[in-house]
Enzyme design. Structure first.
Site, PDB file in Angstrom:
ATOM      1  N   HIS A 166       0.877  -1.178   0.000  1.00 16.39           N
ATOM      2  CA  HIS A 166       0.000   0.000   0.000  1.00 16.39           C
ATOM      3  C   HIS A 166       0.915   1.229   0.000  1.00 16.39           C
ATOM      4  O   HIS A 166       1.970   1.210   0.657  1.00 16.39           O
ATOM      5  CB  HIS A 166      -0.847   0.081   1.279  1.00 16.39           C
ATOM      6  CG  HIS A 166      -2.132  -0.683   1.251  1.00 16.39           C
ATOM      7  ND1 HIS A 166      -2.594  -1.355   2.362  1.00 16.39           N
ATOM      8  CD2 HIS A 166      -3.070  -0.859   0.283  1.00 16.39           C
ATOM      9  CE1 HIS A 166      -3.761  -1.919   2.064  1.00 16.39           C
ATOM     10  NE2 HIS A 166      -4.068  -1.635   0.810  1.00 16.39           N
ATOM     11  N   ASP A 168       0.694   3.884   1.683  1.00  7.58           N
ATOM     12  CA  ASP A 168       0.968   4.446   3.018  1.00  7.58           C
ATOM     13  C   ASP A 168       1.969   3.620   3.833  1.00  7.58           C
ATOM     14  O   ASP A 168       2.289   3.978   4.959  1.00  7.58           O
ATOM     15  CB  ASP A 168      -0.338   4.691   3.792  1.00  7.58           C
ATOM     16  CG  ASP A 168      -1.038   3.414   4.237  1.00  7.58           C
ATOM     17  OD1 ASP A 168      -0.544   2.306   3.952  1.00  7.58           O
ATOM     18  OD2 ASP A 168      -2.107   3.539   4.885  1.00  7.58           O
ATOM     19  N   CYS A 262      -2.207   3.059   9.066  1.00 10.83           N
ATOM     20  CA  CYS A 262      -3.251   2.125   8.611  1.00 10.83           C
ATOM     21  C   CYS A 262      -4.410   2.043   9.604  1.00 10.83           C
ATOM     22  O   CYS A 262      -5.525   1.714   9.229  1.00 10.83           O
ATOM     23  CB  CYS A 262      -2.714   0.713   8.462  1.00 10.83           C
ATOM     24  SG  CYS A 262      -1.268   0.545   7.451  1.00 10.83           S
TER      25      CYS A 262
HETATM   26  N1  ARG Z   1      -4.007  -7.028   6.502  1.00 10.41           N
HETATM   27  C1  ARG Z   1      -4.406  -5.801   5.886  1.00 10.41           C
HETATM   28  C2  ARG Z   1      -4.388  -5.963   4.373  1.00 10.41           C
HETATM   29  O1  ARG Z   1      -3.534  -6.663   3.886  1.00 10.41           O
HETATM   30  C3  ARG Z   1      -3.518  -4.684   6.325  1.00 10.41           C
HETATM   31  C4  ARG Z   1      -3.927  -3.343   5.796  1.00 10.41           C
HETATM   32  C5  ARG Z   1      -2.984  -2.249   6.169  1.00 10.41           C
HETATM   33  N2  ARG Z   1      -3.502  -0.993   5.787  1.00 10.41           N
HETATM   34  C6  ARG Z   1      -2.833  -0.015   5.184  1.00 10.41           C
HETATM   35  N3  ARG Z   1      -3.448   1.099   4.963  1.00 10.41           N
HETATM   36  N4  ARG Z   1      -1.606  -0.167   4.739  1.00 10.41           N
HETATM   37  O2  ARG Z   1      -5.208  -5.421   3.675  1.00 10.41           O
END
Ligand code: ARG
Length: 279
Positions: A166, A168, A262
């Site tokens: 991601h 972020d 997150c």
């Molecule tokens: N286990 C979640 C996924 O893989 C973690 C999400 C983390 N969120 C973020 N904004 N990076 O989707």
């Protein structure tokens, strides 16, 4: 203006499936009590300076704690996420209902277009610009639609390391127009785009060691930055730009591939104007 952050307590949080490399080997290896303590410490720290608004936690959707992925907010609009993975699609109706109840103008993308909200779409803090990461979760084609729906320029960035799946996880625009990011998480063309848009003195490159500790996954409210961990070198770097760094351990959430940023979604996102950027 007091910032408002949207969160979801980890009542039902666990690693129950694997949809990113951080989750591998962590199924049933979590400690929910510890997760609750770590989440409370983060919420308390942010809550001293901003307002926290929570959605009730639901059973069967353990990643719902990662509210950054609920959608993308700009002013009174929210573009809802359409998760790439079936396990997280179950969260969508809960988030949709919450935003509608709070009076947001709820916008959606076509059903076949994965988009993971403020996990992959981050507003610049000086320019009237939305940065959008693609390559793992959000679809490249979302960029044009986001630009049209939110009336904002979108700069796409290609993510090339599956640990930084991601935007972020490796990129954090900061107040004043600074940018903390891990360059190696992006392809060469995207690194060049970043350099073309952000002057060198405003770029804060983050080492692999810090990035793997989720230092880029930071919550920024005014001069305050909340994150899992930052090395003394990075802390000094941020302090020299006038920021106050609050470290708060989030190891339980890193088992699922997430940390401070997150676990939050900033709800107060006024539009930046070109005239402000020039000032
Ligand atoms: N286990 C979640 C996924 O893989 C973690 C999400 C983390 N969120 C973020 N904004 N990076 O989707």
């Amino acid at each position: 203006m007091t910032d408002r952050f949207f969160m979801c307590a980890p009542r039902h949080f666990e690693v129950a499936y694997v949809i990113n490399p951080w989750m591998e080997g962590n199924i049933a290896h979590g400690n929910n009590k510890k997760a609750m303590r770590q989440w409370n410490a983060l919420a308390r720290a942010i809550g001293k300076l901003a307002r926290i608004e929570c959605i009730p936690a639901e059973a069967g959707v353990p990643d719902m704690v990662f509210t950054a992925n609920a959608g993308l907010v700009l002013e009174n609009k929210v573009v809802l996420s359409r998760f790439r993975h079936a396990q997280r699609r179950l969260e969508e109706p809960y988030f949709e209902k919450w935003f509608a109840e709070q009076g947001f103008h709820v916008l959606t993308l076509p059903p076949d277009m994965p988009f993971e909200g403020a996990g992959d779409a981050l507003l610049d803090r000086r320019l009237p610009l939305l940065w959008m990461g693609y390559g793992h979760r959000s679809d490249f084609s979302c960029a044009a639609l986001l630009s049209e729906k939110l009336e904002i320029e979108v700069q796409t960035l290609k993510l090339v390391n599956s640990r930084f799946y991601h935007l972020d996880t490796c990129f954090c625009p900061l107040e004043g127009g600074y940018l903390m990011y891990h360059p190696a998480a992006f392809d060469a063309a995207s690194q060049a785009q970043i350099a073309a848009r952000i002057p060198a003195e405003y770029r804060i490159p983050v080492s692999a060691a810090d990035a793997f500790e989720f230092a880029c996954n930071a919550v920024n409210s005014g001069r305050n930055i909340f994150l899992n961990h930052a090395s003394p070198a990075l802390t000094n770097e941020l302090q020299s730009r006038g920021f106050i760094v609050h470290q708060t351990p989030l190891s339980e959430f890193m088992k699922a591939g997430g940390a401070a940023k997150c676990l939050t979604l900033k709800l107060t996102e006024p539009r930046k104007l070109a005239s402000q950027a020039a000032a």
